[in-house]
Design a protein around this motif. Structure first.
Motif, PDB file in Angstrom:
ATOM      1  N   ASP A  87       0.837  -1.123   0.044  1.00  0.00           N
ATOM      2  CA  ASP A  87       0.018   0.076   0.102  1.00  0.00           C
ATOM      3  C   ASP A  87       0.817   1.281  -0.003  1.00  0.00           C
ATOM      4  N   TYR A  88       1.879   1.188   0.713  1.00  0.00           N
ATOM      5  CA  TYR A  88       2.920   2.233   0.931  1.00  0.00           C
ATOM      6  C   TYR A  88       3.546   2.671  -0.466  1.00  0.00           C
ATOM      7  N   VAL A  89       4.065   1.590  -1.082  1.00  0.00           N
ATOM      8  CA  VAL A  89       4.654   1.792  -2.181  1.00  0.00           C
ATOM      9  C   VAL A  89       3.463   2.100  -3.561  1.00  0.00           C
ATOM     10  N   ALA A  90       2.215   1.704  -3.376  1.00  0.00           N
ATOM     11  CA  ALA A  90       1.235   2.112  -4.494  1.00  0.00           C
ATOM     12  C   ALA A  90       1.140   3.581  -4.211  1.00  0.00           C
ATOM     13  N   ALA A  91       0.971   4.007  -2.966  1.00  0.00           N
ATOM     14  CA  ALA A  91       0.489   5.642  -2.805  1.00  0.00           C
ATOM     15  C   ALA A  91       1.594   6.469  -3.110  1.00  0.00           C
ATOM     16  N   ALA A  92       2.841   6.037  -3.073  1.00  0.00           N
ATOM     17  CA  ALA A  92       3.886   7.056  -2.949  1.00  0.00           C
ATOM     18  C   ALA A  92       4.191   7.462  -4.358  1.00  0.00           C
ATOM     19  N   GLY A  93       3.913   6.724  -5.487  1.00  0.00           N
ATOM     20  CA  GLY A  93       4.028   7.332  -6.834  1.00  0.00           C
ATOM     21  C   GLY A  93       5.631   7.485  -7.162  1.00  0.00           C
TER      22      GLY A  93
END
Length: 144
Positions: free
Chosen positions: A69-75
């Motif tokens: 989720d962190y990677v997906a949200a970070a861009g």
């Protein structure tokens, strides 16, 4: 110190890559090289925070996090590799300063992270092991 040696490995490994290679994924649905580097940055931020809390004797349980989720949200793809390496260097310097500031006697203090008991020393070791794990994956699956 192992953290300093690892940072030199990271800078050498990622610093020599092209932007095109930074966007490379070894299989559909896998993180790009930039996303792996971003994950290392985010995870070090979280683990250093945990280390600080445990070393200060804070007994409040620390929550886990969903790395995907962190990677997906970070861009992370919107950054250049050099920009991500700048973030990495800043985070690692902060971690090194924190570790250097801790007296030896706090290494055995324990807290709870992600539902598990953990000492300050173990938290630092996990930070090192986590990065080593991902560096090995980069070598084996991305840079072949």
């Amino acid at each position: 110190m192992l953290l300093e040696q690892q940072s030199q490995q990271v800078l050498a490994m990622f610093g020599g890559l092209s932007e095109e290679k930074g966007d490379y994924r070894y299989a559909p649905g896998k993180w790009s090289i930039k996303e792996v580097l971003g994950h290392l940055i985010d995870t070090e931020r979280i683990m250093s925070y945990r280390l600080l809390r445990i070393a200060r004797g804070d007994k409040t349980p620390l929550a886990g996090f969903e790395e995907g989720d962190y990677v997906a949200a970070a861009g992370f793809g919107r950054f250049t590799l050099q920009e991500l390496l700048g973030q990495y260097k800043a985070v690692r310097e902060s971690t090194l300063a924190l570790v250097a500031s801790l007296p030896e006697e706090v290494s055995t203090l324990a807290g709870t992270a992600n539902g598990n008991p953990i000492s300050a020393r173990a938290q630092a070791a996990i930070l090192i092991g986590h990065e080593l794990h991902h560096l090995n994956i980069i070598r084996e699956r991305y840079l072949q």
